[in-house]
Write an enzyme that holds these catalytic residues in place. Structure first.
Site, short mmCIF file in Angstrom:
data_model
loop_
_atom_site.label_atom_id
_atom_site.label_comp_id
_atom_site.label_asym_id
_atom_site.label_seq_id
_atom_site.Cartn_x
_atom_site.Cartn_y
_atom_site.Cartn_z
CD GLN A 160 6.63 -11.45 10.37
OE1 GLN A 160 7.74 -11.51 9.84
NE2 GLN A 160 5.98 -10.30 10.47
CG ASP A 162 4.55 -2.79 11.84
OD1 ASP A 162 3.57 -3.28 12.41
OD2 ASP A 162 4.61 -2.64 10.61
CG HIS A 215 4.29 -1.70 1.91
ND1 HIS A 215 2.97 -2.06 1.92
CD2 HIS A 215 4.87 -2.41 2.90
CE1 HIS A 215 2.75 -2.96 2.87
NE2 HIS A 215 3.89 -3.19 3.48
CG HIS A 254 -0.29 -0.25 2.51
ND1 HIS A 254 0.60 0.63 3.07
CD2 HIS A 254 -0.36 -1.30 3.38
CE1 HIS A 254 1.03 0.17 4.22
NE2 HIS A 254 0.48 -1.03 4.43
O1 PAF Z 1 6.78 -5.38 8.61
C1 PAF Z 1 6.76 -6.38 7.88
O2 PAF Z 1 6.20 -6.37 6.79
C2 PAF Z 1 7.44 -7.65 8.34
O3 PAF Z 1 7.32 -7.82 9.71
C3 PAF Z 1 8.90 -7.75 7.91
C4 PAF Z 1 9.75 -6.64 8.52
C5 PAF Z 1 9.00 -7.68 6.40
C6 PAF Z 1 9.49 -9.08 8.38
O4 PAF Z 1 8.78 -10.16 7.86
#
Ligand code: PAF
Length: 285
Positions: free
Chosen positions: A61, A150, A37, A34
């Site tokens: 994750q 984040d 990014h 989006h």
């Molecule tokens: O923020 C994210 O999209 C993910 O946590 C990352 C940093 C690409 C790690 O998988």
């Protein structure tokens, strides 16, 4: 733009990009791109000669009951967006390449990983730290850019990079980029697409409630009372539950119960319908 999914090809491409001392900025993602990014990519381009981005939905994750299977995957559309932004290389490994048979190493960053989302999502930041460490070793960037959306992830990655001597000789090799928001104030997130129209309208209330709590704290209100009011406002506004709403030190993420002007961050995770949203804002600066 080259799309690469074998590590040996990536290494050759990185070596080629770095010829003549050219610099590389890296924007790691899980795809479903989006404007947030794309802002990272634009800032990466402004900082370095070349940009490499990665798309990898990292299973390590996600918790057992989380949205790994539902997480949006649309590599072709994402690749087109990255190409249009001038990205030189898209690194898109498979899960088997990232974690081959027998893979056994985990990176765990204590302290900063253990509170807030770390407490609500056990193992999440181990998965993030592990994959980001691998990505840094694979891409060997001069700069890496992450969204401040984040905030805790950024703090974990900065701690890991310092502790494991991962950074290149640039003081600010890991760069945080301010959160991009919709006009309503809703922070952009790949998970926003899980929201229906009425949930999306209600979700905008989170940032409003956060700003109100911050104004109260900055004008001297008791932190506990301001956070209690924030919780009540968010629940009254249509959120079904709140994982946490904390005032924390911006770097160490230690809990702050009395605000005295220190560098602080308000961090919130709350659920609306089946969707978990996070947001954070600075306090006092
Ligand atoms: O923020 C994210 O999209 C993910 O946590 C990352 C940093 C690409 C790690 O998988």
């Amino acid at each position: 733009m080259q799309t690469i999914n074998r590590l040996e090809d990536l290494r050759k491409a990185v070596d080629a990009l770095k010829i003549g001392g050219k610099t590389v900025a890296f924007v790691p993602t899980m795809g479903a791109l989006h404007e947030g990014h794309l802002t990272l990519v634009r800032q990466a381009r402004a900082r370095a000669d070349h940009v490499i981005s990665s798309i990898f939905v990292n299973p390590r994750q996600f918790g057992p009951n989380e949205d790994l299977d539902a997480y949006p995957r649309r590599l072709a559309a994402d690749a087109a967006l990255l190409e249009a932004e001038g990205v030189a290389v898209l690194w898109a490994p498979t899960v088997d390449q990232m974690y081959p048979q027998g893979y056994a190493t985990n990176i765990s960053v204590s302290g900063v990983s253990e509170v807030a989302c770390g407490a609500a999502r056990p193992g999440h930041f181990d998965g993030v730290a592990t994959v980001v460490c691998k990505l840094f070793n694979q891409v060997r960037p001069d700069f890496a850019l992450f969204g401040e959306k984040d905030w805790q992830q950024l703090a974990v990655i900065r701690r890991m990079a310092r502790d494991l001597d991962l950074t290149q000789p640039h003081v600010d090799a890991i760069i945080g980029v301010p959160t991009v928001r919709e006009p309503s104030g809703l922070a952009l997130s790949s998970r926003n697409q899980y929201l229906n129209d009425s949930e999306r309208a209600q979700a905008a209330g989170l940032s409003v409630a956060m700003r109100r709590a911050i104004a109260a704290i900055e004008s001297g209100a008791d932190v506990g009372a301001a956070l209690a009011a924030l919780n009540a406002e968010v629940l009254a506004g249509g959120f079904s539950s709140i994982d946490y709403a904390d005032l924390r030190d911006a770097a160490t993420l230690e809990d702050i119960t009395t605000f005295t002007g220190q560098s602080a961050r308000l961090l919130v995770a709350a659920r609306i319908g089946a969707t978990r949203l996070i947001d954070n804002m600075s306090v006092g600066s």
